[in-house]
Design an enzyme around this catalytic site. Structure first.
Site, PDB file in Angstrom:
ATOM      1  N   LYS A   6      -3.969   5.020  11.785  1.00 33.19           N
ATOM      2  CA  LYS A   6      -3.483   4.146  12.857  1.00 33.19           C
ATOM      3  C   LYS A   6      -2.985   5.000  14.025  1.00 33.19           C
ATOM      4  CE  LYS A   6       0.118   0.767  13.737  1.00 33.19           C
ATOM      5  NZ  LYS A   6       1.220  -0.012  13.191  1.00 33.19           N
ATOM      6  N   GLY A  41       0.635  -0.386   9.040  1.00 31.28           N
ATOM      7  CA  GLY A  41      -0.276   0.390   8.192  1.00 31.28           C
ATOM      8  C   GLY A  41      -0.455  -0.227   6.813  1.00 31.28           C
ATOM      9  N   ARG A  42       0.669  -0.627   6.195  1.00 28.75           N
ATOM     10  CA  ARG A  42       0.585  -1.135   4.821  1.00 28.75           C
ATOM     11  C   ARG A  42       0.043  -2.557   4.734  1.00 28.75           C
ATOM     12  NH1 ARG A  42       5.528   0.152   6.585  1.00 28.75           N
ATOM     13  NH2 ARG A  42       7.156  -1.421   6.777  1.00 28.75           N
ATOM     14  N   GLU A  95      -1.731  14.932   7.101  1.00 23.58           N
ATOM     15  CA  GLU A  95      -2.642  14.939   5.953  1.00 23.58           C
ATOM     16  C   GLU A  95      -4.051  14.556   6.381  1.00 23.58           C
ATOM     17  OE1 GLU A  95       0.340  13.509   6.090  1.00 23.58           O
ATOM     18  OE2 GLU A  95       1.358  13.508   4.146  1.00 23.58           O
ATOM     19  N   GLU A 103       8.160   0.419   1.135  1.00 26.91           N
ATOM     20  CA  GLU A 103       8.245   0.905   2.520  1.00 26.91           C
ATOM     21  C   GLU A 103       8.786  -0.227   3.406  1.00 26.91           C
ATOM     22  OE1 GLU A 103       5.469   4.205   4.007  1.00 26.91           O
ATOM     23  OE2 GLU A 103       4.783   2.502   5.180  1.00 26.91           O
ATOM     24  N   HIS A 161       0.989  -0.152 -24.731  1.00 31.76           N
ATOM     25  CA  HIS A 161       1.052   1.027 -25.606  1.00 31.76           C
ATOM     26  C   HIS A 161       1.772   2.180 -24.915  1.00 31.76           C
ATOM     27  CE1 HIS A 161      -1.774  -0.805 -28.470  1.00 31.76           C
ATOM     28  NE2 HIS A 161      -2.274  -1.361 -27.392  1.00 31.76           N
ATOM     29  N   LYS A 171       9.006  14.403   7.044  1.00 28.31           N
ATOM     30  CA  LYS A 171       7.882  14.898   7.860  1.00 28.31           C
ATOM     31  C   LYS A 171       8.374  15.961   8.839  1.00 28.31           C
ATOM     32  CE  LYS A 171       5.180  10.595   8.271  1.00 28.31           C
ATOM     33  NZ  LYS A 171       4.702   9.579   9.205  1.00 28.31           N
TER      34      LYS A 171
HETATM   35  O1  F6P Z   1       4.148   6.982   5.389  1.00 30.98           O
HETATM   36  C1  F6P Z   1       4.322   6.576   6.694  1.00 30.98           C
HETATM   37  C2  F6P Z   1       3.092   5.994   7.301  1.00 30.98           C
HETATM   38  O2  F6P Z   1       3.367   5.819   8.656  1.00 30.98           O
HETATM   39  C3  F6P Z   1       2.649   4.684   6.681  1.00 30.98           C
HETATM   40  O3  F6P Z   1       3.358   3.595   7.100  1.00 30.98           O
HETATM   41  C4  F6P Z   1       1.224   4.665   7.061  1.00 30.98           C
HETATM   42  O4  F6P Z   1       0.503   3.728   6.330  1.00 30.98           O
HETATM   43  C5  F6P Z   1       0.827   6.099   6.791  1.00 30.98           C
HETATM   44  O5  F6P Z   1       1.964   6.846   7.177  1.00 30.98           O
HETATM   45  C6  F6P Z   1      -0.413   6.585   7.477  1.00 30.98           C
HETATM   46  O6  F6P Z   1      -0.295   6.500   8.866  1.00 30.98           O
HETATM   47  P1  F6P Z   1      -1.559   6.591   9.807  1.00 30.98           P
HETATM   48  O7  F6P Z   1      -2.454   5.439   9.490  1.00 30.98           O
HETATM   49  O8  F6P Z   1      -1.010   6.504  11.201  1.00 30.98           O
HETATM   50  O9  F6P Z   1      -2.255   7.896   9.560  1.00 30.98           O
END
Ligand code: F6P
Length: 548
Positions: free
Chosen positions: A209, A269-270, A215, A355, A386, A514
């Site tokens: 987003k 995002g979620r 990452e 979150e 189990h 972060k």
């Molecule tokens: O973990 C924080 C966060 O901002 C989430 O809310 C989001 O889904 C994720 O990082 C990934 O963010 P992006 O889609 O901006 O890479």
């Protein structure tokens, strides 16, 4: 206009709920059932292909009445209206929360800042449909003219968990494309996936987003380098697509403008799998199935908007969760799907719930004086029986659980399915009833044990019972029913956030880690330990010291 800012603990219903809890806390579900033959029928909701039985909860009609009064006093009805109409209910980020618009019926209008966002939503849906059709049919080809066989979604958090969960949940409907997910910045994740892939036939979707997530950008660059070992810079346009709100950043990566799928800041995002973030889902199961997923969610949206609280599934589930969290002091909730296809549902819900509602400042900016977000965990039945069920049955903690099962198996093997569902029904019954000392003693005597042995074993074999569960019995695992199930949990999150008087749609709590990681990364690159506490310095220097 913002959401109401009522402290739930200052409402009349909260006070009454506290008194009611004191009177009800020792009641056993067994007694509640035996005293009321109509209980199961009273605490059930039938909706579409869903049957929700919430009678195995530690409630009476009075409990539900008081909880609904709490919802009214906290302004839930007005809040629901604001949510769907696009008010800026995500106040701390000054944004609307409109993932529901992504699954609204086509042809409707929804105005935000003077523009009809439905026009943009439909344009992106059309773009997703055209793109996915072309890839699935093999009309879009890779740089050597071969059709795509593999798709890699590069994203993390909401840009990964929803697509991972849904792709796996709907694997039964999957076409020939193999869908992979790279999320962790752990290089072993990306290299493990790449070693099975052929660059000529692999399509990569960078999903972020913000397009600033460390990452995702690191993984995308690593993958691009790997790709360029065989292909050329101009081939990037054929093999890479991107989903983001940050379209400028994308072009610097070399992704062709025609492969860019926009999203909007009013999609959290979620809650974004319904947007182009779901492109990998769409590629895996085809646009028609993706549309059904949206349609199922739309049905649940309507149910949530239009149904009185007492028959409203997300409202009832949200209120029950508040009952256990705030009055019984339960800290966690388990989600147990009796479907291997739903193995990723608990992890997906962990982000959605934790979150969103893991907040300690109320909507007035004051520290809350009550518990908020529940801890979500779980795994599919019967495997989890189990593993961790022992603690739910006989441990000291109260763990309300959602059991999700389907009437029909997708592959049609009723021998397996009856065995699966026998466990499904047995577990909620066992959790509710437990086993009394009298029952245990009789069972041991029947086995021929002497009285002394009976007395010795008895304490270990008694089950207290009285463990609350919700049972969701759904016709079958179709895209539409999955869409409705996800939307149900999304709205449950909303209900709880409104009542807890917190902001559910920001996530400032993830920032500190972060920021610190950025500083530490520079220090690691310079082989230094920087200025940290003695524990962190000790660990960093151990990490950097050459192996003996
Ligand atoms: O973990 C924080 C966060 O901002 C989430 O809310 C989001 O889904 C994720 O990082 C990934 O963010 P992006 O889609 O901006 O890479």
């Amino acid at each position: 206009m913002s959401l109401p800012k009522t402290d739930p603990t200052r409402t009349e219903s909260w006070k009454l709920l506290k008194e009611h809890y004191a009177a009800l806390k020792s009641e056993h579900l067994r007694t509640l059932f035996s005293e009321d033959p109509g209980r199961a029928a009273q605490f059930r909701i039938e909706w579409g292909e869903f049957l929700i039985d919430y009678s195995k909860n530690r409630i009476t009609p009075k409990t539900m009445d008081l909880l609904q009064r709490l919802a009214v006093e906290c302004g839930l009805e007005e809040a629901i209206k604001k949510y769907f109409e696009g008010d800026r209910i995500n106040e701390t980020e000054d944004r609307a929360v409109l993932h529901t618009a992504l699954r609204a019926a086509s042809g409707n209008s929804l105005y935000l800042d003077g523009g009809d966002i439905m026009l943009e939503v439909e344009a992106v849906q059309k773009q997703m449909e055209t793109f996915s059709n072309a890839v699935i049919r093999g009309e879009r080809k890779g740089y050597t003219g071969k059709a795509f066989t593999d798709v890699v979604n590069i994203g993390i958090g909401g840009s990964d968990l929803g697509p991972v969960m849904v792709t796996d949940a709907l694997k039964y409907y999957q076409n020939h494309l193999n869908i992979h997910f790279v999320s962790n910045v752990d290089g072993d994740h990306v290299y493990e996936i790449l070693r099975h892939l052929n660059p000529e036939t692999t399509l990569f979707i960078v999903v972020s987003k913000s397009f600033t997530t460390q990452e995702t950008l690191t993984n995308a660059l690593t993958i691009k380098k790997w790709f360029l070992k065989k292909a050329t810079e101009k081939d990037v346009a054929l093999h890479f697509a991107a989903v983001s709100t940050n379209t400028e950043q994308i072009s610097s990566f070399g992704i062709s403008e025609t492969n860019v799928f926009p999203m909007w800041d009013w999609v959290g995002g979620r809650f974004s799998l319904w947007s182009a973030v779901g492109l990998s889902i769409c590629l895996g199961i085809g646009y028609a199935n993706f549309s059904e997923l949206l349609e199922g969610a739309r049905g649940m949206d309507r149910h949530f908007q239009q149904t009185p609280f007492e028959r409203n599934i997300p409202v009832v589930l949200g209120l029950l969760s508040i009952w256990y969290n705030n009055f019984f002091g339960a800290e966690t909730e388990a989600v147990i799907p009796y479907s291997q296809y739903l193995q990723h549902l608990p992890a997906y819900l962990q982000q959605g719930v934790m979150e969103s509602n893991g907040k300690r400042a109320d909507r007035n900016g004051n520290a809350v004086t009550y518990q908020t977000g529940t801890i979500i965990w779980g795994a599919p039945g019967t495997n989890s029986q189990h593993a961790f069920f022992q603690l739910i049955h006989q441990g000291t903690k109260l763990i309300p659980a959602d059991f999700i099962g389907f009437k029909k198996p997708l592959h049609g093997d009723m021998d397996h399915h009856h065995k699966l569902m026998a466990n499904f029904f047995a577990q909620t019954e066992a959790l509710m009833n437990g086993k009394t000392p009298e029952e245990v003693a009789a069972e041991l005597r029947d086995q021929g044990l002497e009285e002394e042995a009976v007395a010795n074993l008895l304490p270990f074999k008694v089950f207290e019972g009285n463990k609350p569960t919700n049972t969701l019995l759904i016709e079958s695992l179709t895209p539409a029913n999955l869409g409705a199930l996800i939307a149900m949990y999304e709205h449950k999150i909303f209900v709880q956030g409104v009542i807890w008087n917190i902001f559910s749609y920001d996530q400032w709590g993830v920032e500190l880690g972060k920021q610190l990681a950025k500083t530490i990364l520079v220090e690691l690159q310079r082989s230094s330990t920087g200025n940290h506490d003695s524990s962190t310095v000790q660990l960093m220097s151990a990490y950097q010291s050459p192996q003996a």
